[in-house]
Motif scaffolding. Structure first.
Motif, mmCIF file in Angstrom:
data_model
loop_
_atom_site.group_PDB
_atom_site.id
_atom_site.type_symbol
_atom_site.label_atom_id
_atom_site.label_comp_id
_atom_site.label_asym_id
_atom_site.label_seq_id
_atom_site.Cartn_x
_atom_site.Cartn_y
_atom_site.Cartn_z
ATOM 1 N N GLN A 628 11.457 98.612 3.431
ATOM 2 C CA GLN A 628 10.994 98.453 2.055
ATOM 3 C C GLN A 628 9.520 98.843 1.988
ATOM 4 N N SER A 629 9.114 99.411 0.838
ATOM 5 C CA SER A 629 7.744 99.925 0.721
ATOM 6 C C SER A 629 7.051 99.406 -0.525
ATOM 7 N N LEU A 630 5.741 99.204 -0.375
ATOM 8 C CA LEU A 630 4.843 98.892 -1.485
ATOM 9 C C LEU A 630 3.815 100.022 -1.572
ATOM 10 N N ARG A 656 4.386 84.636 11.294
ATOM 11 C CA ARG A 656 5.402 85.692 11.401
ATOM 12 C C ARG A 656 4.730 87.005 11.765
ATOM 13 N N THR A 657 5.533 87.942 12.219
ATOM 14 C CA THR A 657 5.070 89.296 12.513
ATOM 15 C C THR A 657 5.847 90.269 11.640
ATOM 16 N N GLN A 658 5.093 91.142 10.943
ATOM 17 C CA GLN A 658 5.734 92.189 10.148
ATOM 18 C C GLN A 658 5.444 93.534 10.805
ATOM 19 N N THR A 659 6.462 94.359 10.887
ATOM 20 C CA THR A 659 6.316 95.711 11.427
ATOM 21 C C THR A 659 6.039 96.655 10.266
ATOM 22 N N ILE A 660 4.872 97.291 10.320
ATOM 23 C CA ILE A 660 4.367 98.033 9.157
ATOM 24 C C ILE A 660 3.932 99.426 9.580
ATOM 25 N N SER A 670 3.934 113.852 -1.718
ATOM 26 C CA SER A 670 4.014 114.164 -0.288
ATOM 27 C C SER A 670 3.185 113.150 0.499
ATOM 28 N N TYR A 671 3.850 112.384 1.385
ATOM 29 C CA TYR A 671 3.170 111.339 2.158
ATOM 30 C C TYR A 671 3.132 111.702 3.637
ATOM 31 N N SER A 672 2.035 111.329 4.282
ATOM 32 C CA SER A 672 1.904 111.506 5.724
ATOM 33 C C SER A 672 1.539 110.177 6.365
ATOM 34 N N THR A 673 1.851 110.048 7.637
ATOM 35 C CA THR A 673 1.567 108.798 8.347
ATOM 36 C C THR A 673 0.084 108.702 8.675
ATOM 37 N N VAL A 674 -0.519 107.578 8.310
ATOM 38 C CA VAL A 674 -1.926 107.313 8.620
ATOM 39 C C VAL A 674 -2.019 106.452 9.877
ATOM 40 N N VAL A 675 -1.209 105.405 9.947
ATOM 41 C CA VAL A 675 -1.115 104.541 11.129
ATOM 42 C C VAL A 675 0.370 104.317 11.393
ATOM 43 N N GLY A 676 0.787 104.630 12.606
ATOM 44 C CA GLY A 676 2.194 104.525 12.944
ATOM 45 C C GLY A 676 2.700 103.091 12.950
ATOM 46 N N SER A 677 3.997 102.966 13.045
ATOM 47 C CA SER A 677 4.654 101.664 12.981
ATOM 48 C C SER A 677 4.197 100.751 14.115
ATOM 49 N N VAL A 707 7.505 98.412 5.370
ATOM 50 C CA VAL A 707 7.838 97.284 6.247
ATOM 51 C C VAL A 707 9.272 97.474 6.752
ATOM 52 N N SER A 708 9.402 97.512 8.076
ATOM 53 C CA SER A 708 10.735 97.715 8.667
ATOM 54 C C SER A 708 11.288 96.456 9.328
ATOM 55 N N ALA A 709 10.447 95.418 9.502
ATOM 56 C CA ALA A 709 10.931 94.166 10.094
ATOM 57 C C ALA A 709 9.970 93.049 9.747
ATOM 58 N N ASN A 710 10.496 91.804 9.724
ATOM 59 C CA ASN A 710 9.694 90.618 9.451
ATOM 60 C C ASN A 710 10.367 89.454 10.170
ATOM 61 N N THR A 711 9.644 88.849 11.124
ATOM 62 C CA THR A 711 10.256 87.778 11.918
ATOM 63 C C THR A 711 10.373 86.474 11.147
ATOM 64 N N GLY A 712 9.704 86.366 9.990
ATOM 65 C CA GLY A 712 9.719 85.117 9.242
ATOM 66 C C GLY A 712 10.662 85.108 8.057
ATOM 67 N N TRP A 713 11.052 86.296 7.570
ATOM 68 C CA TRP A 713 11.920 86.373 6.387
ATOM 69 C C TRP A 713 12.483 87.789 6.308
ATOM 70 N N PRO A 714 13.716 87.983 5.838
ATOM 71 C CA PRO A 714 14.322 89.324 5.866
ATOM 72 C C PRO A 714 13.851 90.224 4.720
ATOM 73 N N ALA A 715 12.525 90.331 4.576
ATOM 74 C CA ALA A 715 11.960 91.139 3.494
ATOM 75 C C ALA A 715 10.513 91.456 3.818
ATOM 76 N N GLY A 716 9.975 92.492 3.151
ATOM 77 C CA GLY A 716 8.546 92.747 3.211
ATOM 78 C C GLY A 716 7.823 91.783 2.298
ATOM 79 N N GLN A 717 6.648 91.303 2.736
ATOM 80 C CA GLN A 717 5.908 90.309 1.965
ATOM 81 C C GLN A 717 4.404 90.555 2.084
#
Length: 727
Positions: A628-630, A656-660, A670-677, A707-717
């Motif tokens: 999910q993206s913001l 929690r840890t979020q993978t961003i 057109s988007y490019s990666t600034v900081v990898g996951s 956000v591709s993962a969140n150890t505290g809740w199944p969503a980006g926050q």
């Protein structure tokens, strides 16, 4: 129509950050605009401003403050005369008549003595406050207004260019604004075969009641002409059943009907011709439930109004029902307490052209598409001066409408020179549709402070007040001079953030605008070509859509633009006339208050919560649907070096840890990666924040966090996404 009465926030939510600048060269540069006809009406008189004349009085103004006398004057200046003081006008043209715009203190009346080349005339100009100082407390933002009035005189002799005409305060303080010098033709003769109102008993002295005589003449002249000879005629009630007839006078300086309600009828079979006389009323206050109008209702299809002088009415023409193919031309509408003319829905093929309007207490000319759209109708080559509580020209809805070659000056509170709007006032309303053509208009000292918004209105305003604008709005060959605030405004005046779309601005000249050239306060888009500006007061562009998270306004540079590329840097403040652009705070949060979107949201946890400056509100994506993206639009390209990501600081939020992944874009597509996951730890024990350092080469306008993962809740926050220029 009174405009913009719905309350908005007195001060916008802070939206600190740079705004959108024009993108360079996205479309082909246009050549020079084609030659264009002069704006405004061809008038039978020439005006001379009192402040430019010789005087023993006191010049007042310029002043743009609502409620002051000078703010309602032509040119925002006038001359105040104590008893015995005078203004000497140099006659600009051959003339035998003069009309003077003036004001006297509330509750007072008197006269102006008139001198021609040093010789005092036996006639005087009557002056009174009777028709002035109008209060409309039910209109939000209104103050006492309508300070000026007009008084006229046949001089009884011809004067030539260079001659001197003096007006002198005889027995009351008088503020003189402007004098109109005119060569009035001799009175016309009675047409053969016409029915004179005097033959039916009308009293040209004005002493008797001529109402029944007018009715009898109209009945007798069906298919022909009712003749109104020189004289003054008093009517005590309105006329109805007017159809298939011509009402004709000897000229508007000779044939004068005194009534506040001339024609009042809901329908007519049409073919009505009204021409060459004056209707002067006795309206001293605005009562919207009273039909105190020259025409109230319908003249029927294929009718016309020409050569009229309309004064001291509530509205000149309030047109409802069938007025198809009506032409209103070559007329003067002065000193109305509300609109000059309003096409109140269902009008088809109406042309309002070559008229002069001064001192309206609401919109001078308006189309309001109530009950059905006004269609294929136009306001063309009109000269409008000093509407004191709304717009010069207002188009409220309608289909395929044209506003062409008009000259509009000195609008006051709650109004622009021209407003193209979806403000509905009542239902059923037909929003703007088809093509709205705004071509060849000149706006001088137009635009005003709106006290309900606590910020200004532009000289030309496109307003998605009650619904999105989806029509094609073509604004071409525009001249905007000495606007006290902005030139072009795009706004959702109801405060709901409806978009303004489909707008093009081609071939505009902007000179000496007080604040900005473009005041963009709505989401949407417009393309500008060949817009040149000089003497810009603060910055080229103010681009801060309201509400703060309603979306962005895209300005596309189609080529040929110059003089307005700078952007107002601080959306938490309003530019003041001549202020210049403040230096932005280098430590500001670029994301605060900026438009935010997301791939999904859960319940009330919407994207705007992540940029509202409140760490206790938050965005939460759709659950169980990674990634999910913001996305946050920073408004312009920025060298972002650091992000601070937050969750609510409450201890109720477990660590929690979020993978961003951080991505960026300069064009929004057109988007490019600034900081990898990678994983970022959020822990209430340390403030529930995470800092992301960005590469030194980062340059982006659109910031996207996926956000591709969140150890505290199944969503980006995120409760706050903050972006900074400093590492």
């Amino acid at each position: 129509m009174h405009a913009n009465t719905r309350a908005r926030s007195a001060r916008r939510l802070p939206a600190i950050g740079a705004s959108v600048a024009l993108a360079a060269g996205m479309l082909v540069t246009l050549g020079a605009p084609a030659a264009h006809a002069a704006a405004g009406a061809t008038l039978p008189f020439t005006s001379v401003e009192a402040e430019s004349a010789t005087t023993s009085g006191t010049r007042i103004g310029p002043d743009y403050t609502q409620g002051t006398l000078a703010s309602e004057a032509s040119g925002r200046q006038a001359v105040r005369l104590a008893t015995g003081q005078r203004v000497e006008f140099t006659v600009p043209r051959a003339a035998n008549a003069v009309n003077v715009s003036y004001s006297v203190p509330d509750g007072q009346s008197g006269t102006l003595n008139v001198y021609v080349n040093g010789t005092k005339l036996s006639k005087t100009l009557a002056v009174t406050s009777k028709y002035s100082y109008v209060d409309t407390g039910w209109i939000a933002g209104a103050k006492t207004h309508h300070f000026f009035d007009n008084t006229r005189l046949l001089l009884g002799q011809n004067v030539q260019p260079g001659d001197k005409v003096v007006v002198e305060a005889a027995n009351v303080q008088v503020t003189v604004d402007v004098a109109d010098f005119e060569q009035v033709a001799a009175a016309a003769s009675q047409p053969a075969g016409s029915v004179s109102v005097t033959s039916k008993g009308a009293d040209p002295s004005g002493q008797g009641d001529s109402t029944q005589a007018f009715r009898d003449a109209i009945s007798a002249a069906q298919g022909g002409v009712v003749w109104i000879p020189p004289g003054d005629y008093r009517l005590t009630s309105s006329l109805g059943g007017v159809q298939n007839v011509t009402l004709q006078g000897a000229g508007s300086w000779y044939s004068v009907v005194h009534t506040s309600r001339f024609i009042d009828q809901s329908s007519s079979s049409g073919n009505v011709r009204i021409k060459d006389f004056a209707v002067i009323g006795e309206v001293t206050e605005r009562v919207d439930s009273s039909p105190d109008n020259f025409v109230n209702g319908s003249l029927g299809p294929n009718s016309s109004v020409s050569g009229m002088w309309l004064q001291h009415l509530k509205v000149g023409l309030w047109l409802t029902g069938n007025n198809d193919n009506l032409v209103v031309e070559n007329s003067r509408i002065l000193d109305t307490t509300a609109d000059g003319l309003n096409l109140n829905g269902t009008a088809k093929g109406v042309k309002v052209r070559n008229n002069f309007l001064r001192n309206q207490g609401d919109d001078s000319l308006a189309m309001w598409s109530l009950y059905g759209p006004d269609t294929n109708s136009s306001f063309e080559n009109n000269t409008i001066s000093q509407p004191n509580l709304a717009n010069g020209i207002a188009i409220y809805g309608g289909t395929d409408i044209a506003v062409k070659d008009n000259l509009i000056s000195d609008t006051n509170a709650l109004g622009s020179g021209i407003a193209i709007s979806n403000q509905k006032f009542l239902d059923p309303f037909s929003p703007l549709a088809g093509t709205i053509t705004v071509d060849g208009n000149t706006l001088v000292r137009a635009g005003a402070m709106n006290p309900n918004w606590n910020h200004p209105m532009g000289a030309l305003r496109v307003d998605s007040y009650d619904s999105a604008i989806n029509a094609t709005v073509r604004i071409t060959n525009t001249t905007i001079t000495d606007s006290p605030y902005s030139a072009f405004e795009f706004v959702s005046g109801g405060g709901y953030g409806y978009p303004v779309k489909g707008v093009t601005v081609d071939g505009a000249t902007v000179k000496n605008t007080g604040t900005v050239v473009v005041q963009a306060e709505a989401q949407g888009a417009a393309t500008f070509r060949g817009v040149t500006a000089t003497g810009v007061g603060a910055a080229g562009i103010y681009n801060c859509p309201y509400p703060a998270n309603s979306g962005s306004f895209a300005l596309t540079d189609g080529g040929g633009n110059s003089g307005w590329t700078s952007t107002w840097s601080d959306c938490s403040t309003w530019p003041q006339p001549g202020q210049g652009n403040p230096d932005p705070d280098p430590g500001r949060n670029l994301a605060k208050g900026r438009p935010a979107t997301a791939t999904g949201s859960q319940d009330v946890y919407t994207p705007g919560n992540a940029v509202d400056g409140n760490a206790n509100t938050y965005w939460e994506s759709t659950n169980n649907a990674f990634p999910q993206s913001l996305t946050v639009d920073l408004g312009s390209n920025q060298a972002v070096r650091r992000l601070v990501l937050k969750l609510p600081p409450s201890s109720a939020w477990g660590a929690r840890t979020q993978t961003i992944t951080v991505l960026g874009s300069t064009d929004g597509s057109s988007y490019s990666t600034v900081v990898g996951s990678q994983g970022y730890r959020f822990d209430p024990a340390s403030g529930n924040t995470a800092t992301v350092s960005l590469p030194s080469t980062t340059n982006l306008r659109w910031l996207r966090l996926t956000v591709s993962a969140n150890t505290g809740w199944p969503a980006g926050q995120f409760s706050e996404v903050e972006a900074y220029l400093t590492p």
